[in-house]
Motif scaffolding. Structure first.
Motif, PDB file in Angstrom:
ATOM      1  N   ARG A   1       1.240  -1.062  -0.146  1.00 49.20           N
ATOM      2  CA  ARG A   1       0.543  -0.245   0.131  1.00 49.20           C
ATOM      3  C   ARG A   1       1.035   1.640   0.047  1.00 49.20           C
ATOM      4  O   ARG A   1       0.168   2.645  -0.904  1.00 49.20           O
ATOM      5  CB  ARG A   1      -0.770  -0.186   1.679  1.00 49.20           C
ATOM      6  CG  ARG A   1      -1.880   1.273   1.492  1.00 49.20           C
ATOM      7  CD  ARG A   1      -2.521   1.353   1.704  1.00 49.20           C
ATOM      8  NE  ARG A   1      -2.269   1.769   3.508  1.00 49.20           N
ATOM      9  CZ  ARG A   1      -3.084   1.070   4.961  1.00 49.20           C
ATOM     10  NH1 ARG A   1      -3.978   1.749   3.978  1.00 49.20           N
ATOM     11  NH2 ARG A   1      -2.581   1.366   5.593  1.00 49.20           N
ATOM     12  N   SER A   2       2.034   1.322   1.088  1.00 43.63           N
ATOM     13  CA  SER A   2       2.479   2.306   0.664  1.00 43.63           C
ATOM     14  C   SER A   2       3.567   2.678  -0.215  1.00 43.63           C
ATOM     15  O   SER A   2       3.726   4.106  -0.610  1.00 43.63           O
ATOM     16  CB  SER A   2       3.961   2.496   1.899  1.00 43.63           C
ATOM     17  OG  SER A   2       5.226   1.728   1.287  1.00 43.63           O
ATOM     18  N   VAL A   3       4.084   1.673  -1.504  1.00 43.60           N
ATOM     19  CA  VAL A   3       4.979   2.069  -2.542  1.00 43.60           C
ATOM     20  C   VAL A   3       4.042   2.431  -3.563  1.00 43.60           C
ATOM     21  O   VAL A   3       3.871   3.010  -4.573  1.00 43.60           O
ATOM     22  CB  VAL A   3       6.299   1.205  -2.795  1.00 43.60           C
ATOM     23  CG1 VAL A   3       6.623   0.687  -1.724  1.00 43.60           C
ATOM     24  CG2 VAL A   3       5.023  -0.156  -3.212  1.00 43.60           C
ATOM     25  N   PHE A   4       2.572   1.427  -3.404  1.00 36.82           N
ATOM     26  CA  PHE A   4       1.623   2.065  -4.729  1.00 36.82           C
ATOM     27  C   PHE A   4       0.332   3.320  -4.072  1.00 36.82           C
ATOM     28  O   PHE A   4       0.131   4.433  -5.071  1.00 36.82           O
ATOM     29  CB  PHE A   4       0.157   1.504  -5.138  1.00 36.82           C
ATOM     30  CG  PHE A   4       1.297  -0.200  -5.564  1.00 36.82           C
ATOM     31  CD1 PHE A   4       1.835   0.394  -6.986  1.00 36.82           C
ATOM     32  CD2 PHE A   4       1.618  -1.309  -5.567  1.00 36.82           C
ATOM     33  CE1 PHE A   4       2.344  -0.311  -8.392  1.00 36.82           C
ATOM     34  CE2 PHE A   4       2.374  -1.968  -5.855  1.00 36.82           C
ATOM     35  CZ  PHE A   4       2.610  -1.855  -7.453  1.00 36.82           C
ATOM     36  N   GLY A   5       1.070   3.631  -2.775  1.00 34.92           N
ATOM     37  CA  GLY A   5       0.100   5.065  -2.553  1.00 34.92           C
ATOM     38  C   GLY A   5      -1.241   5.579  -2.032  1.00 34.92           C
ATOM     39  O   GLY A   5      -1.688   6.406  -2.030  1.00 34.92           O
ATOM     40  N   SER A   6      -1.876   4.354  -2.295  1.00 38.84           N
ATOM     41  CA  SER A   6      -3.202   4.218  -1.698  1.00 38.84           C
ATOM     42  C   SER A   6      -4.469   2.953  -1.953  1.00 38.84           C
ATOM     43  O   SER A   6      -2.900   2.095  -1.991  1.00 38.84           O
ATOM     44  CB  SER A   6      -3.727   5.078  -2.973  1.00 38.84           C
ATOM     45  OG  SER A   6      -3.981   4.309  -4.778  1.00 38.84           O
ATOM     46  N   GLY A   7      -4.932   2.995  -0.955  1.00 43.11           N
ATOM     47  CA  GLY A   7      -5.801   1.549  -1.630  1.00 43.11           C
ATOM     48  C   GLY A   7      -6.081   1.462   1.091  1.00 43.11           C
ATOM     49  O   GLY A   7      -5.525   2.104   1.299  1.00 43.11           O
ATOM     50  N   ILE A   8      -6.254   0.047   0.631  1.00 45.07           N
ATOM     51  CA  ILE A   8      -6.776  -0.593   1.931  1.00 45.07           C
ATOM     52  C   ILE A   8      -6.047  -1.879   2.136  1.00 45.07           C
ATOM     53  O   ILE A   8      -5.275  -1.963   1.142  1.00 45.07           O
ATOM     54  CB  ILE A   8      -8.075  -0.286   2.490  1.00 45.07           C
ATOM     55  CG1 ILE A   8      -8.893  -2.003   1.599  1.00 45.07           C
ATOM     56  CG2 ILE A   8      -8.810   0.741   2.109  1.00 45.07           C
ATOM     57  CD1 ILE A   8     -10.460  -1.923   1.475  1.00 45.07           C
ATOM     58  N   ILE A   9      -5.749  -2.236   3.492  1.00 46.97           N
ATOM     59  CA  ILE A   9      -5.321  -3.181   3.640  1.00 46.97           C
ATOM     60  C   ILE A   9      -5.793  -4.548   4.492  1.00 46.97           C
ATOM     61  O   ILE A   9      -7.394  -4.360   5.362  1.00 46.97           O
ATOM     62  CB  ILE A   9      -4.069  -2.656   5.115  1.00 46.97           C
ATOM     63  CG1 ILE A   9      -2.812  -2.014   4.996  1.00 46.97           C
ATOM     64  CG2 ILE A   9      -3.215  -4.978   5.269  1.00 46.97           C
ATOM     65  CD1 ILE A   9      -1.917  -2.046   3.892  1.00 46.97           C
ATOM     66  N   ARG A  10      -6.435  -5.648   3.313  1.00 45.61           N
ATOM     67  CA  ARG A  10      -6.767  -6.498   3.812  1.00 45.61           C
ATOM     68  C   ARG A  10      -5.895  -8.144   3.593  1.00 45.61           C
ATOM     69  O   ARG A  10      -4.921  -8.627   2.767  1.00 45.61           O
ATOM     70  CB  ARG A  10      -7.664  -6.806   2.542  1.00 45.61           C
ATOM     71  CG  ARG A  10      -9.283  -5.392   2.595  1.00 45.61           C
ATOM     72  CD  ARG A  10     -10.265  -5.859   3.370  1.00 45.61           C
ATOM     73  NE  ARG A  10     -10.830  -4.967   3.597  1.00 45.61           N
ATOM     74  CZ  ARG A  10     -12.184  -4.751   2.891  1.00 45.61           C
ATOM     75  NH1 ARG A  10     -12.465  -5.358   1.833  1.00 45.61           N
ATOM     76  NH2 ARG A  10     -12.897  -3.535   2.919  1.00 45.61           N
ATOM     77  N   PRO A  11      -6.446  -9.478   4.311  1.00 46.07           N
ATOM     78  CA  PRO A  11      -6.279 -10.535   4.387  1.00 46.07           C
ATOM     79  C   PRO A  11      -5.890 -10.672   3.388  1.00 46.07           C
ATOM     80  O   PRO A  11      -6.671 -10.615   2.375  1.00 46.07           O
ATOM     81  CB  PRO A  11      -6.848 -10.995   5.258  1.00 46.07           C
ATOM     82  CG  PRO A  11      -7.197 -10.210   5.735  1.00 46.07           C
ATOM     83  CD  PRO A  11      -7.626  -9.367   5.605  1.00 46.07           C
TER      84      PRO A  11
END
Length: 358
Positions: free
Chosen positions: A158-168
């Motif tokens: 998420r950090s390198v692509f700059g957007s979104g959420i975290i899901r398993p």
């Protein structure tokens, strides 16, 4: 586990390719396929996957499959232009920030733009990377900006692509989902990558010690076919039963055999992410004892709310390794709770896909 029913209101184009000799690659893609199958008419890009890989995915006669990537992209573009219900679903698993992957993503951009302008949606879920490249990564990032959902399976991605959420990872919701007491389990399952150095004598001695202390029988299993030779050598060092993946054995039958062993195991010891996830869903405790940096397992389990199930054991003596593995037994309730929570979160993605398709 969630039960899904099919609706044919939306044309869904699912990029679904993986390593053909890898059971883990089948498992997570199958779980996402079930989600999109329930939400519309599926068009699935399978690349050059063998019949065994395709069978393991759970494709049905209602699904349209494509081996040619250009034809798949063209079909998605034509459907987007025609309008109506439309969705593009990205391949779950690992993105490689290399030229081939970047070009494949860049070729999708016009199709995704048309699809979004015509009211369609784009889903990226259960995806991660570990090899960001300043140029190829930015090409891939073009598709990130066009997605309706970007659900990454670890914080780094998420950090390198700059957007979104975290899901398993999807694979956390592809099994029985209950961690059973080790008192009913008689085995300790082991499976290691063959592209790393063979484990040290201390590592091997530690596993022998755990088995001696607990009465567990060691068994070395293969869930990635290229690991066969290295796994056989490891089984000889451990004095363990060896369960290979024969050339003639199809994916689904090998997965069934591996899962049956995990279901009889108190621990799965591995440096492969999906061996540990599959083991957990079959009730075994995951023990990621790695002699080297942990660049993948820890952060993917952390995204599922499960921590400290992997470690860099470089230089550890056998007693320390054995103690670390057996201590996992004291965390059974915590790990079981984490798995149940991860499955609930994965099923939120099912609901989001269904809502977008609807």
């Amino acid at each position: 586990m969630v039960r899904l029913t099919r609706s044919a209101t939306t044309q869904i184009f699912y990029w679904c390719g993986g390593q053909d000799d890898n059971i883990g690659d089948v498992v997570l893609r199958r779980r996402m396929l079930r989600s999109v199958q329930a939400s519309g008419q599926c068009h699935v890009y399978v690349s050059d996957a063998t019949a065994g890989f395709r069978e393991g995915l759970g494709l049905t006669g209602a699904d349209t499959t494509y081996r040619s990537y250009p034809r798949f992209v063209l079909a998605a573009l034509i459907a987007a232009v025609r309008g109506g219900g439309w969705m593009f679903a990205f391949n779950p698993g690992e993105i490689r920030c290399v030229r081939k992957q970047a070009v494949m993503h860049a070729l999708l951009v016009p199709t995704l733009i048309v699809g979004r302008l015509r009211g369609g949606s784009v889903v990226r879920a259960g995806v991660g990377t570990r090899d960001w490249h300043w140029f190829w990564g930015r090409l891939i990032k073009l598709t990130v900006t066009l997605a309706s959902i970007n659900a990454w399976r670890d914080e780094y991605s998420r950090s390198v692509f700059g957007s979104g959420i975290i899901r398993p990872d999807w694979a956390f919701d592809d099994g029985p989902g209950s961690v059973a007491p080790t008192t009913s389990r008689s085995r300790l399952a082991v499976t290691l990558r063959s592209d790393r150095p063979a484990p040290s004598e201390a590592w091997v001695a530690a596993l022998r010690q755990v088995c001696a202390d607990t009465g567990l029988a060691p068994v070395v299993v293969v869930q990635v076919r290229r690991d066969n030779a290295a796994a056989e050598a490891l089984a000889a060092r451990l004095g363990a039963e060896f369960v290979p993946w024969p050339a003639e054995q199809p994916h689904l039958r090998q997965e069934t055999a591996v899962r049956a062993i995990y279901a009889e195991s108190a621990f799965v010891v591995s440096d492969r992410l999906h061996a540990l996830v599959m083991g957990l869903t079959e009730g075994a405790l995951p023990a990621g004892v790695i002699e080297g940096p942990d660049v993948k397992i820890g952060r993917h389990f952390a995204a599922a709310g499960i921590t400290a199930v992997s470690t860099d054991a470089t230089g550890w003596n056998s007693a320390r390794v054995a103690e670390w593995i057996t201590a996992l037994g004291d965390r059974r309730g915590e790990i079981e709770t984490g798995l149940a929570r991860a499955q609930q979160v994965v099923q939120i993605t099912d609901a989001e896909i269904a809502a977008l398709a609807g």
